[in-house]
Design a protein around this motif. Structure first.
Motif, PDB file in Angstrom:
ATOM      1  N   SER A 359       0.833  -1.205   0.000  1.00  0.00           N
ATOM      2  CA  SER A 359       0.000   0.000   0.000  1.00  0.00           C
ATOM      3  C   SER A 359       0.863   1.249   0.000  1.00  0.00           C
ATOM      4  O   SER A 359       1.996   1.235   0.480  1.00  0.00           O
ATOM      5  N   ASP A 360       0.317   2.312  -0.545  1.00  0.00           N
ATOM      6  CA  ASP A 360       1.030   3.581  -0.577  1.00  0.00           C
ATOM      7  C   ASP A 360       1.013   4.224   0.804  1.00  0.00           C
ATOM      8  O   ASP A 360       0.038   4.115   1.544  1.00  0.00           O
ATOM      9  N   VAL A 361       2.104   4.905   1.121  1.00  0.00           N
ATOM     10  CA  VAL A 361       2.207   5.611   2.391  1.00  0.00           C
ATOM     11  C   VAL A 361       2.598   7.051   2.105  1.00  0.00           C
ATOM     12  O   VAL A 361       3.513   7.311   1.335  1.00  0.00           O
ATOM     13  N   SER A 362       1.904   7.988   2.715  1.00  0.00           N
ATOM     14  CA  SER A 362       2.249   9.397   2.570  1.00  0.00           C
ATOM     15  C   SER A 362       2.276  10.061   3.932  1.00  0.00           C
ATOM     16  O   SER A 362       1.244  10.169   4.603  1.00  0.00           O
ATOM     17  N   GLY A 363       3.466  10.489   4.344  1.00  0.00           N
ATOM     18  CA  GLY A 363       3.574  11.211   5.597  1.00  0.00           C
ATOM     19  C   GLY A 363       2.826  12.528   5.548  1.00  0.00           C
ATOM     20  O   GLY A 363       2.289  12.994   6.566  1.00  0.00           O
ATOM     21  N   PHE A 364       2.767  13.137   4.354  1.00  0.00           N
ATOM     22  CA  PHE A 364       2.034  14.395   4.219  1.00  0.00           C
ATOM     23  C   PHE A 364       0.549  14.188   4.481  1.00  0.00           C
ATOM     24  O   PHE A 364      -0.109  15.033   5.092  1.00  0.00           O
ATOM     25  N   CYS A 365       0.011  13.063   4.016  1.00  0.00           N
ATOM     26  CA  CYS A 365      -1.406  12.766   4.264  1.00  0.00           C
ATOM     27  C   CYS A 365      -1.659  12.576   5.755  1.00  0.00           C
ATOM     28  O   CYS A 365      -2.660  13.063   6.299  1.00  0.00           O
ATOM     29  N   GLU A 366      -0.753  11.856   6.416  1.00  0.00           N
ATOM     30  CA  GLU A 366      -0.915  11.615   7.847  1.00  0.00           C
ATOM     31  C   GLU A 366      -0.794  12.921   8.625  1.00  0.00           C
ATOM     32  O   GLU A 366      -1.531  13.153   9.592  1.00  0.00           O
ATOM     33  N   LEU A 367       0.106  13.794   8.220  1.00  0.00           N
ATOM     34  CA  LEU A 367       0.249  15.097   8.873  1.00  0.00           C
ATOM     35  C   LEU A 367      -1.027  15.912   8.704  1.00  0.00           C
ATOM     36  O   LEU A 367      -1.518  16.537   9.656  1.00  0.00           O
ATOM     37  N   CYS A 368      -1.582  15.903   7.507  1.00  0.00           N
ATOM     38  CA  CYS A 368      -2.822  16.635   7.242  1.00  0.00           C
ATOM     39  C   CYS A 368      -3.967  16.089   8.096  1.00  0.00           C
ATOM     40  O   CYS A 368      -4.724  16.847   8.717  1.00  0.00           O
ATOM     41  N   ARG A 369      -4.090  14.765   8.128  1.00  0.00           N
ATOM     42  CA  ARG A 369      -5.168  14.150   8.912  1.00  0.00           C
ATOM     43  C   ARG A 369      -5.051  14.524  10.378  1.00  0.00           C
ATOM     44  O   ARG A 369      -6.047  14.838  11.040  1.00  0.00           O
ATOM     45  N   LYS A 370      -3.826  14.521  10.888  1.00  0.00           N
ATOM     46  CA  LYS A 370      -3.606  14.814  12.305  1.00  0.00           C
ATOM     47  C   LYS A 370      -3.922  16.283  12.625  1.00  0.00           C
ATOM     48  O   LYS A 370      -4.463  16.601  13.688  1.00  0.00           O
ATOM     49  N   LEU A 371      -3.584  17.165  11.692  1.00  0.00           N
ATOM     50  CA  LEU A 371      -3.863  18.588  11.899  1.00  0.00           C
ATOM     51  C   LEU A 371      -5.372  18.851  11.967  1.00  0.00           C
ATOM     52  O   LEU A 371      -5.821  19.773  12.672  1.00  0.00           O
ATOM     53  N   LYS A 372      -6.149  18.056  11.257  1.00  0.00           N
ATOM     54  CA  LYS A 372      -7.595  18.257  11.219  1.00  0.00           C
ATOM     55  C   LYS A 372      -8.327  17.535  12.346  1.00  0.00           C
ATOM     56  O   LYS A 372      -9.538  17.715  12.517  1.00  0.00           O
ATOM     57  N   ASP A 373      -7.594  16.733  13.109  1.00  0.00           N
ATOM     58  CA  ASP A 373      -8.192  15.955  14.193  1.00  0.00           C
ATOM     59  C   ASP A 373      -8.138  16.769  15.486  1.00  0.00           C
ATOM     60  O   ASP A 373      -7.082  16.887  16.117  1.00  0.00           O
ATOM     61  N   ASP A 374      -9.268  17.308  15.912  1.00  0.00           N
ATOM     62  CA  ASP A 374      -9.269  18.146  17.121  1.00  0.00           C
ATOM     63  C   ASP A 374      -9.158  17.317  18.402  1.00  0.00           C
ATOM     64  O   ASP A 374      -9.082  17.877  19.501  1.00  0.00           O
ATOM     65  N   ALA A 375      -9.146  15.977  18.261  1.00  0.00           N
ATOM     66  CA  ALA A 375      -8.970  15.127  19.442  1.00  0.00           C
ATOM     67  C   ALA A 375      -7.502  14.973  19.809  1.00  0.00           C
ATOM     68  O   ALA A 375      -7.169  14.480  20.894  1.00  0.00           O
ATOM     69  N   VAL A 376      -6.591  15.385  18.906  1.00  0.00           N
ATOM     70  CA  VAL A 376      -5.163  15.288  19.180  1.00  0.00           C
ATOM     71  C   VAL A 376      -4.783  16.367  20.192  1.00  0.00           C
ATOM     72  O   VAL A 376      -5.004  17.558  19.940  1.00  0.00           O
ATOM     73  N   PRO A 377      -4.241  15.979  21.338  1.00  0.00           N
ATOM     74  CA  PRO A 377      -3.917  16.984  22.350  1.00  0.00           C
ATOM     75  C   PRO A 377      -2.729  17.848  21.940  1.00  0.00           C
ATOM     76  O   PRO A 377      -1.888  17.434  21.155  1.00  0.00           O
ATOM     77  N   ARG A 378      -2.686  19.051  22.461  1.00  0.00           N
ATOM     78  CA  ARG A 378      -1.541  19.921  22.240  1.00  0.00           C
ATOM     79  C   ARG A 378      -0.383  19.411  23.091  1.00  0.00           C
ATOM     80  O   ARG A 378      -0.578  18.953  24.217  1.00  0.00           O
ATOM     81  N   MET A 379       0.824  19.488  22.546  1.00  0.00           N
ATOM     82  CA  MET A 379       1.973  18.939  23.255  1.00  0.00           C
ATOM     83  C   MET A 379       3.242  19.670  22.859  1.00  0.00           C
ATOM     84  O   MET A 379       3.284  20.395  21.860  1.00  0.00           O
TER      85      MET A 379
END
Length: 406
Positions: A359-379
């Motif tokens: 499968s294809d892997v894109s770190g940029f996609c994962e970074l984008c998804r994480k930025l849009k996830d408001d459940a990710v705590p600030r750290m």
């Protein structure tokens, strides 16, 4: 047996031309330069025991979770603040990723004047280090502006043996880590495979193309091939190759072998013709399974690896031969010799195609998804150096320092 010639660049290729007396003088000078440079730039390297102690620590001991309201980002903007190995080519190659692979509404820019509107600012470790020169006082010039909710991302794809310096100066600087290690905030491995679901597996079991595939017969060249362009030998690759060449033909191409007279495309065209690809990494590090392994699977080859650490949670079991799974390298060579001439045994290494798919892997996609996830705590990482050194990996050795300086 068609053995490839290993070429050592830099110091190793020059040593025949240096008289013994000059050789020792240069060696002493090298040691002096290394010590002085280490003192000036505060370079420190941990022993295996120190790394082991750090590895016992939990992730929470490296970063602090910041309390506060969640950050809502509908269309995050990502700023690539540094080059990638000296070039902004990574921006030009990745700017269309969000439109093709992950249409999640993120935008990418390399315009530093947009830092005030950027939701994430990405810094590539090697380029931070390369810009920390005597002229700059051994420090990288970070931007003076920083919004409170802005995420500063530490990006690194290199193993520990390629990392120079003491990162304690960056304590409290970065919010997220982006790397090939599984404990990164943005996990971006060099490749990936997913397990087929029940429906996909049922289709694969009746796929005549898979059932009748003869990977052994498709190879026009006997033995293995390796393309090596990073000539340092932290993982003792050359020694292993030398032993395996007693059992099967091994051809070495790339900058550290025969070279690529017509460019890398000509070298790449040679690879699929051989039964085995020697996917030896330049370093032994946790989670470090590079593109060498993944691309050989895609080419329909058996990767021969030299992993001292456990990687079956990343790689596909039964898809490779690990020389360290045998009592000795000679024992591995004897087994590989048998696989090299046994069609049934060789083809058995491709049964993974009935259970997994690449499968294809894109770190940029994962970074984008994480930025849009408001459940990710600030750290924030209060111990950046500790997090880096926590990766179980051999620290820099003298042989690498010699290679870099020469």
């Amino acid at each position: 047996m068609g053995k490839g010639k290993l070429k050592r660049d830099g110091f190793w290729s020059r040593r025949r031309c240096i008289a013994p007396s000059r050789y020792w003088k240069l060696f002493v000078l090298l040691l002096i330069i290394t010590v002085v440079f280490g003192m000036l730039s505060d370079l420190t390297y941990m022993s295996t025991e120190q790394v082991g102690k750090l590895n016992d620590r939990t992730e929470k001991q490296f970063k602090t979770i910041v309390t506060g309201e969640p950050v809502l980002r509908t269309s995050p903007k990502i700023l690539l603040y540094t080059n990638f190995f000296g070039s902004m080519k990574w921006y030009h190659e990745s700017k269309d990723v969000y439109q093709t692979k992950c249409p999640l509404g993120c935008t990418l820019t390399n315009d530093k004047s947009q830092i005030e509107s950027a939701d994430a600012v990405v810094y590539h470790l090697s380029d931070i280090a390369s810009q920390s020169t005597i002229k700059s006082g051994f420090s990288f010039s970070f931007p003076k502006y920083r919004r409170q909710d802005q995420v500063w991302v530490f990006f690194n794809i290199e193993p520990l043996t390629m990392i120079w310096g003491d990162m304690t100066v960056w304590q409290g600087m970065f919010n997220w880590t982006w790397s090939y290690t599984q404990n990164s905030d943005v996990y971006a491995p060099y490749g990936s495979a997913t397990t087929l679901n029940a429906e996909e597996a049922a289709v694969a079991e009746t796929n005549s193309e898979l059932l009748n595939a003869d990977f052994f017969g498709a190879k026009t060249e006997n033995g293995g091939i390796a393309m090596i362009s990073h000539c340092t030998d932290e993982a003792r690759r050359y020694r292993i190759i030398g032993t395996l060449q007693k059992y099967i033909p091994v051809r070495i191409i790339g900058r550290c072998g025969e070279g690529c007279p017509d460019g890398y495309l000509s070298c790449n065209a040679l690879l699929p013709k051989y039964k085995f690809y020697l996917a030896f990494e330049n370093s032994d590090c946790e989670d470090y399974v590079s593109e060498k392994y993944w691309r050989s699977l895609a080419r329909g080859q058996i990767p021969i690896v030299a992993w001292k650490l456990y990687h079956d949670d990343i790689a596909i079991p039964g898809s490779y031969i690990n020389v360290y799974d045998f009592p000795s390298i000679d024992a591995a060579g004897s087994y590989i010799q048998e696989v090299n001439k046994n069609k049934t045994l060789y083809n058995s290494y491709f049964k993974w195609r009935f259970t997994h798919k690449l499968s294809d892997v894109s770190g940029f996609c994962e970074l984008c998804r994480k930025l849009k996830d408001d459940a990710v705590p600030r750290m924030v990482y209060h111990d950046m150096n500790g997090w880096i050194m926590n990766q179980t990996c051999k620290p820099v050795t003298v042989s690498l320092i010699v290679y870099v300086l020469f």
